[in-house]
Motif scaffolding. Sequence first.
Motif, PDB file in Angstrom:
ATOM      1  N   PHE A  31      81.413  36.379  -9.405  1.00  0.00           N
ATOM      2  CA  PHE A  31      80.959  35.602 -10.556  1.00  0.00           C
ATOM      3  C   PHE A  31      81.464  34.166 -10.456  1.00  0.00           C
ATOM      4  O   PHE A  31      80.884  33.238 -11.013  1.00  0.00           O
ATOM      5  N   SER A  32      82.551  33.979  -9.723  1.00  0.00           N
ATOM      6  CA  SER A  32      83.187  32.679  -9.550  1.00  0.00           C
ATOM      7  C   SER A  32      82.710  32.057  -8.240  1.00  0.00           C
ATOM      8  O   SER A  32      82.990  32.574  -7.155  1.00  0.00           O
ATOM      9  N   ILE A  33      81.991  30.932  -8.338  1.00  0.00           N
ATOM     10  CA  ILE A  33      81.408  30.284  -7.168  1.00  0.00           C
ATOM     11  C   ILE A  33      82.081  28.932  -6.946  1.00  0.00           C
ATOM     12  O   ILE A  33      82.094  28.078  -7.835  1.00  0.00           O
ATOM     13  N   GLY A  34      82.649  28.742  -5.771  1.00  0.00           N
ATOM     14  CA  GLY A  34      83.307  27.488  -5.442  1.00  0.00           C
ATOM     15  C   GLY A  34      82.297  26.397  -5.150  1.00  0.00           C
ATOM     16  O   GLY A  34      81.644  26.413  -4.103  1.00  0.00           O
ATOM     17  N   HIS A  35      82.146  25.446  -6.085  1.00  0.00           N
ATOM     18  CA  HIS A  35      81.190  24.351  -5.939  1.00  0.00           C
ATOM     19  C   HIS A  35      81.742  23.305  -4.974  1.00  0.00           C
ATOM     20  O   HIS A  35      82.679  22.578  -5.309  1.00  0.00           O
ATOM     21  N   ARG A  36      81.207  23.277  -3.775  1.00  0.00           N
ATOM     22  CA  ARG A  36      81.712  22.393  -2.717  1.00  0.00           C
ATOM     23  C   ARG A  36      83.178  22.709  -2.398  1.00  0.00           C
ATOM     24  O   ARG A  36      83.906  21.860  -1.904  1.00  0.00           O
ATOM     25  N   GLY A  37      83.596  23.904  -2.726  1.00  0.00           N
ATOM     26  CA  GLY A  37      84.989  24.316  -2.574  1.00  0.00           C
ATOM     27  C   GLY A  37      85.679  24.283  -3.915  1.00  0.00           C
ATOM     28  O   GLY A  37      85.286  24.975  -4.855  1.00  0.00           O
ATOM     29  N   ALA A  38      86.724  23.473  -4.014  1.00  0.00           N
ATOM     30  CA  ALA A  38      87.457  23.274  -5.274  1.00  0.00           C
ATOM     31  C   ALA A  38      87.533  21.775  -5.513  1.00  0.00           C
ATOM     32  O   ALA A  38      88.583  21.143  -5.402  1.00  0.00           O
ATOM     33  N   ALA A  39      86.372  21.200  -5.848  1.00  0.00           N
ATOM     34  CA  ALA A  39      86.191  19.744  -5.776  1.00  0.00           C
ATOM     35  C   ALA A  39      86.832  18.954  -6.911  1.00  0.00           C
ATOM     36  O   ALA A  39      86.768  17.724  -6.905  1.00  0.00           O
ATOM     37  N   MET A  40      87.446  19.636  -7.880  1.00  0.00           N
ATOM     38  CA  MET A  40      88.140  18.874  -8.909  1.00  0.00           C
ATOM     39  C   MET A  40      89.330  18.118  -8.325  1.00  0.00           C
ATOM     40  O   MET A  40      89.630  16.998  -8.745  1.00  0.00           O
ATOM     41  N   GLN A  41      89.996  18.730  -7.334  1.00  0.00           N
ATOM     42  CA  GLN A  41      91.197  18.120  -6.782  1.00  0.00           C
ATOM     43  C   GLN A  41      91.199  17.976  -5.267  1.00  0.00           C
ATOM     44  O   GLN A  41      91.983  17.197  -4.722  1.00  0.00           O
ATOM     45  N   PHE A  42      90.335  18.699  -4.576  1.00  0.00           N
ATOM     46  CA  PHE A  42      90.292  18.636  -3.119  1.00  0.00           C
ATOM     47  C   PHE A  42      89.011  17.940  -2.656  1.00  0.00           C
ATOM     48  O   PHE A  42      87.946  18.146  -3.248  1.00  0.00           O
ATOM     49  N   PRO A  43      89.084  17.122  -1.600  1.00  0.00           N
ATOM     50  CA  PRO A  43      87.864  16.499  -1.093  1.00  0.00           C
ATOM     51  C   PRO A  43      86.788  17.542  -0.793  1.00  0.00           C
ATOM     52  O   PRO A  43      87.047  18.523  -0.085  1.00  0.00           O
TER      53      PRO A  43
END
Length: 424
Positions: free
Chosen positions: A76-88
Amino acid sequence: MLGTQRSIVTGILALLAVPLVQTADASPQAKADRPLIARVQLGPRPFFLVDKMTDSPLKDELEACASRPMFFRSPFSIGHRGAAMQFPEHTRESYLAAAKMGAGVIECDVTFTQDRELVCRHSQCDLATTTNIVATDLNEKCTQPFEPAEFDENGNRTQAASAICCTSDITLEEFKSLRGKMDASNPDALTPEEYLGGTPDWRTDLYAGPTSGTLMTHAESIELFKSLGVKMTPELKTPSVEMPFEGDYTQEDFARQMIDEYKSARVRPRDVYPQSFSIYDVIYWIRHTPLYGRQAVYLDDANTVDELPSLSELMSYKAQGINIVAPPTFALLATDGDEIVPSQYALNAKAAGLDIITWTLERSGLLADGDNGFYYQTFDTAVTDEGAVMEVLDVLAQDIGVLGVFADWPATVTYYANCKGLFH
């Protein structure tokens, strides 16, 4: 001693109660079919958000969930571009962070280099703002090399600093020499180094140093995701260059090449959710690679409610073999007084027999200021605190029944999914 025994029993019961997520690794088959339990680390943010919720039965339920001894990965949890809030975004470090936060599905946006190799980038021409290219010798190969800002005699800016650098400007080897950075730029920059700044204050550059920001090819992302035991959702990005590229590389070649890399890696179709904003790409997969096309996701690029498809249009998608649509979050939600409720679009999509994925949570900065932009445009009046993120998730999951939620900080969605038992 009694307390210790209770803790052990609680932990065992939690393990028994949580359904298992299947690994995406298909080589060898025996390993692929073995269940995978993935313990994750959520960090403080989900607990902070729950604490900031308005008092309600949902808040009580989510607070009680905090005492669980451990949390597990959820699709249910999908990493949008990874974890883009804090990581490039679209870097190895971002993908690893997303998996650690419990994302059961991770995204690689797919575009191509000058030598037609597939790489993970949100846009074919975003290298100037997502990598260090303008501060390297490759700047000269950019479609538009870096140009400094210009100011009048009073110090007023008359032209913003700019650059346009595309993956198709450089080879794969050159692409791999770059480092990823937070997606941002400084419009007042006079030098390439200054241009690389501008990160919003609610994000951070702490994880974008000279030894991080590792760029990845699409094939490398597949192997990484297999090793992490997560499912994959590649998005075929609309090319910024004229197609056919250099006269002979067609859009169909591009769409086929992306799926072929999953076939070559022996990834099972059920572990891949190919995405595109182009209905022609989605129909191509449905017709030419039907096993992978069954889970193809048609992304909706509407910017306002008025641009959303009607019930008859949604029914036509289903008639063409499309099973999953993915609109932006605002498309699915509306308000009834102070309550967040399903929108008419959400009701129409379900009536048409379509499954739904939505994007993107945790991408609007601070919520309590009441001006949350694109993703909250249809229900911003009902948002008064940071904890509204959890209320949004609850309506999406319980009232609409979405398959999954893209998030820039997957731990938030993972926490909710664990509390509600969303593991399928």
